[in-house]
Each structure stands twice: as structure tokens, then as C-alpha cells.
Enzyme design. Structure first.
Site, PDB file in Angstrom:
ATOM      1  N   HIS A  25     -12.295  -3.423   6.745  1.00 25.47           N
ATOM      2  CA  HIS A  25     -13.269  -2.661   6.419  1.00 25.47           C
ATOM      3  C   HIS A  25     -13.766  -3.266   5.125  1.00 25.47           C
ATOM      4  CE1 HIS A  25     -11.221  -0.017   3.497  1.00 25.47           C
ATOM      5  NE2 HIS A  25     -10.176   0.079   4.568  1.00 25.47           N
TER       6      HIS A  25
ATOM      7  N   GLU B 195     -15.688  -1.813   1.370  1.00 20.87           N
ATOM      8  CA  GLU B 195     -15.144  -0.956   0.268  1.00 20.87           C
ATOM      9  C   GLU B 195     -15.264   0.533   0.607  1.00 20.87           C
ATOM     10  OE1 GLU B 195     -15.569  -1.186  -4.696  1.00 20.87           O
ATOM     11  OE2 GLU B 195     -17.242   0.023  -3.344  1.00 20.87           O
TER      12      GLU B 195
ATOM     13  N   TRP C 241     -12.833   5.744  -1.632  1.00 16.21           N
ATOM     14  CA  TRP C 241     -11.777   5.956  -2.390  1.00 16.21           C
ATOM     15  C   TRP C 241     -11.006   4.490  -3.078  1.00 16.21           C
ATOM     16  CZ3 TRP C 241      -7.835  10.232  -0.424  1.00 16.21           C
ATOM     17  CH2 TRP C 241      -8.454  11.350  -0.539  1.00 16.21           C
TER      18      TRP C 241
ATOM     19  N   GLY D 122      -4.920   5.602   2.600  1.00 13.81           N
ATOM     20  CA  GLY D 122      -3.846   5.563   3.684  1.00 13.81           C
ATOM     21  C   GLY D 122      -4.850   6.097   4.912  1.00 13.81           C
TER      22      GLY D 122
ATOM     23  N   ARG E  32     -14.295   4.488   8.249  1.00 14.20           N
ATOM     24  CA  ARG E  32     -14.772   3.313   7.324  1.00 14.20           C
ATOM     25  C   ARG E  32     -14.538   1.983   8.218  1.00 14.20           C
ATOM     26  NH1 ARG E  32      -9.800   5.460   5.430  1.00 14.20           N
ATOM     27  NH2 ARG E  32      -7.899   3.884   5.269  1.00 14.20           N
TER      28      ARG E  32
ATOM     29  N   GLU F 282      -4.884   2.479   9.015  1.00 15.64           N
ATOM     30  CA  GLU F 282      -4.140   1.921   7.719  1.00 15.64           C
ATOM     31  C   GLU F 282      -2.841   2.644   7.695  1.00 15.64           C
ATOM     32  OE1 GLU F 282      -2.990  -0.001   5.508  1.00 15.64           O
ATOM     33  OE2 GLU F 282      -4.621  -0.216   4.062  1.00 15.64           O
TER      34      GLU F 282
ATOM     35  N   TYR G 233       0.140   6.663   3.670  1.00 12.72           N
ATOM     36  CA  TYR G 233       0.795   6.586   2.265  1.00 12.72           C
ATOM     37  C   TYR G 233       1.517   7.664   1.860  1.00 12.72           C
ATOM     38  CZ  TYR G 233      -0.523   1.923   0.444  1.00 12.72           C
ATOM     39  OH  TYR G 233      -0.347   0.378   0.377  1.00 12.72           O
TER      40      TYR G 233
ATOM     41  N   ARG H 237       4.260  -0.223  -2.793  1.00  9.79           N
ATOM     42  CA  ARG H 237       2.945  -1.001  -2.154  1.00  9.79           C
ATOM     43  C   ARG H 237       3.033  -2.097  -1.719  1.00  9.79           C
ATOM     44  NH1 ARG H 237      -1.597  -1.008  -6.359  1.00  9.79           N
ATOM     45  NH2 ARG H 237      -2.919  -1.938  -4.576  1.00  9.79           N
TER      46      ARG H 237
ATOM     47  N   HIS I 147      -7.866  -2.303   9.062  1.00 11.82           N
ATOM     48  CA  HIS I 147      -7.303  -2.102   7.715  1.00 11.82           C
ATOM     49  C   HIS I 147      -6.595  -3.151   7.026  1.00 11.82           C
ATOM     50  CE1 HIS I 147      -9.101   2.030   8.106  1.00 11.82           C
ATOM     51  NE2 HIS I 147      -8.619   1.715   9.449  1.00 11.82           N
TER      52      HIS I 147
END
Length: 327
Positions: A84, A86, A89, A97, A133, A187, A190, A214, A257
Site C-alpha cells: 500500500h 504511504e 501513520w 500494525g 490503506r 500487516e 505490533y 522490527r 503490507h
């Protein structure tokens, strides 16, 4: 592809996040979410035209006499992966996430540019995550396609949703592309980092620890998913739901993602866990694969008007048919 031992927390996280406590399974309302397992849509396979073939439509049905075995043996399909554009966030440097945030204007522009790069590649079915997104990226990209088919999100989460979204015109169905959304393509989650500023988090926990969360393969952030855990769900879904479409001659676009696509590329390119952690995917840059003879061939990113450098003969013929239709 090397197989790493699952992280010790995977079992507990899987039971809480991926099963009954997951918002993507319980039905928590989120934009465009469809919480269900969908039946496989029926899309007609692509036929290769010879130079003498009449140009009526670049996608045609195979003859009824063609056996499944013959079709699969001779089948060649396109697989397009797009991360996707930008998000709001991304712009704010926040851990996103599975939080559902939209694209920025830059993200919209990236999705439109991605669409221009793939405008001459056939797309029969679209898979996207549940997150807006990714869905925005798919919709904006397909708006640039020369066939001008309309992507339609399928809603089978309830009998009412299915009934109310039914299309009654066969002609309209022919001019539509089904969009299947799946939480497995989301995604990676997180955990307790979601919504935190990345720089401030590094200052709080230390650069080394945040880098481990990460970029390691099997170390998850607090109450979140590692890349290994994300790969388990994303690759399993790809094998079960997407690969059969490619085997049957369907051309597939996946809008998803960074981590879910890295996981799929790890499977496609047979990367090791060490190799995949160094794989970087740019936002809004499509990646083309050709599925042929049961294997995947990476053809790179279509650069725009001169995609011929990454096309197969079959895709080049599809583009030629499009050109002839526009004359």
C-alpha cells in the site's frame, strides 16, 4: 526455504489474537472488514491469442472441451504484489500494525502511479487485507487499468450482506473484478507498540531492542507478532486461497503490507529467514511474477509505458490486444 522454530509466545498469541479473541474473527466493526471465509469466486481463465486471432476482448473463455489437466499444464498466470501507499501513520512515524488508518495524499499518488505501471497486465481477481490503506491502494490502482473493470468488494459475512450486495446484471458482472479481503493478509500486529512514535520508542527501550523487534525473524514486540508468526498466516492463506486461482489460469493482484508481502515473497523466492529480514519493499511499487509450470518466476517491477522488458510472451500479447481494441 529454511524453517525456524516458532517463538515461545506463538501459541498463546495465536489463541488470543488469531482465534476467538481476534477482532478480525469476532466481528468488531472496522472499515470494509468482511469476517468470513469466502467461497472461491469463479473467474474465467486467460486465453493466449495468435496473431491471426480476431480481437474482440483480451480475455476469452477456453473451449468447453479443454480438460482441467490440459488447462493447468498449459496455464500461465500473472501475480502482481503491491504494498500500500504511504499511510497517515507512516507519515507521522508511528507503529501502525493492524490499526486501520487511511492513505495520505502521497499514498494516493503512489497508488495511482502503481496502477499506471500495471495498466496493461490482466487482472481477474484481487486479494486485499482487511485494512483500508490496502483496499484504497487496490481500488486506486485498478482505476488506471485500461480495461476499466470495476473492483467490487465481496460481502459474504452474513446472508443479508450477501443478499443486499448481489449484482443482477450479467453484463455488469463481466465488467467487474471480485475483491476478496482477508485478515490473514493484514500487516503484522505490533502489539503494545501500535500508535507509538518509532523514535520515542527507541529512546525509551533502546535502539538495539527496537531494532530486534522490527527486524528479527522470530522475536515479537510485546504482545505482538514476529515476522515468523505473520508468515505462518499469510503464506498459509496464499497456498490455500490464492495459489489455486493461479493454477487455474487466473491473474491475481494482491494489495497488502510490508510484512505480509515479505512473507509471501519469502515463499515465492525460497528465501531463508536470514535473507527475508533484509528484504525491503517500497510503498506503491508493484512486483510482477509469472506462475508457469507450477513455479513462480520473478519479472521485476513494471516500469510504466515500457513494461515489455518484464512481460512474458502471453502478457505481451494481452497488451497488443488492448492496443488493437483502442484503434
Amino acid at each position: 526455504m529454511a524453517t525456524s522454530t516458532s517463538h515461545a509466545t506463538f501459541g498463546s498469541l495465536q489463541s488470543s489474537y488469531l482465534n476467538k479473541h481476534s477482532p478480525f474473527h469476532k466481528g468488531t466493526a472496522m472499515i470494509f472488514m468482511t469476517k468470513f471465509e469466502r467461497p472461491t469466486p469463479v473467474i474465467h481463465p486467460v486465453r493466449v491469442f495468435s496473431s491471426a486471432s480476431p480481437v474482440i476482448h483480451p480475455v476469452q473463455l477456453l473451449s468447453n472441451g479443454t480438460s482441467d489437466a490440459t488447462r493447468k499444464k498449459s496455464s500461465e498466470s500473472a501475480l502482481i504484489l503491491i504494498r500500500h501507499g504511504e499511510s497517515s501513520w507512516n507519515e507521522k512515524n508511528l507503529f501502525t500494525g493492524c490499526v486501520d488508518v487511511p492513505l495520505t495524499q502521497k499514498g494516493v499518488d503512489e497508488a495511482v502511479e502503481a496502477g499506471k505501471r500495471i495498466k496493461n497486465i490482466p487482472v481477474d481477481i484481487i486479494f486485499s487485507s482487511h485494512l483500508i490503506r490496502a483496499q484504497m491502494t487496490a481500488m486506486l490502482a485498478m482505476n488506471q487499468h485500461r480495461r476499466k473493470k470495476v473492483p467490487v468488494i465481496e460481502h459474504n459475512e452474513s446472508s443479508r450482506a450477501q443478499e443486499w450486495s448481489e449484482i443482477f446484471s450479467e453484463e455488469t458482472k463481466k465488467q467487474s473484478i471480485p475483491v476478496i479481503t482477508a485478515w490473514q493478509l493484514n500487516e503484522r500486529m505490533y502489539g503494545e507498540l501500535q500508535g507509538l512514535n518509532k523514535q520515542e520508542t527507541a529512546q525509551k527501550f533502546g535502539n538495539e531492542k527496537v531494532h530486534e523487534w522490527r527486524r528479527s525473524y522470530d522475536v515479537p514486540p510485546p504482545n505482538g507478532e514476529s515476522l515468523e508468526m505473520c508468515a505462518k498466516r499469510a503464506v498459509a492463506y496464499f497456498k490455500d486461497q490464492i495459489e489455486p486461482q493461479l493454477m487455474n489460469g487466473k491473474n491475481v493482484l494482491i494489495a497488502a503490507h510490508g510484512n505480509s508481502l515479505r512473507s509471501i515473497i519469502m515463499y515465492l523466492d525460497k528465501l531463508t529467514s536470514e535473507q527475508v529480514i533484509n528484504l525491503e519493499l517500497s510503498t506503491g511499487i508493484p512486483m510482477l511474477y509469472i506462475f508457469k509450470d507450477g513455479g513462480f518466476i520473478r519479472r521485476g517491477s513494471p516500469p510504466g509505458p515500457t513494461e515489455a522488458s518484464v512481460f512474458s510472451k502471453k502478457l505481451a500479447q494481452y497488451r497488443q490486444n488492448l492496443d488493437n481494441m483502442m484503434l
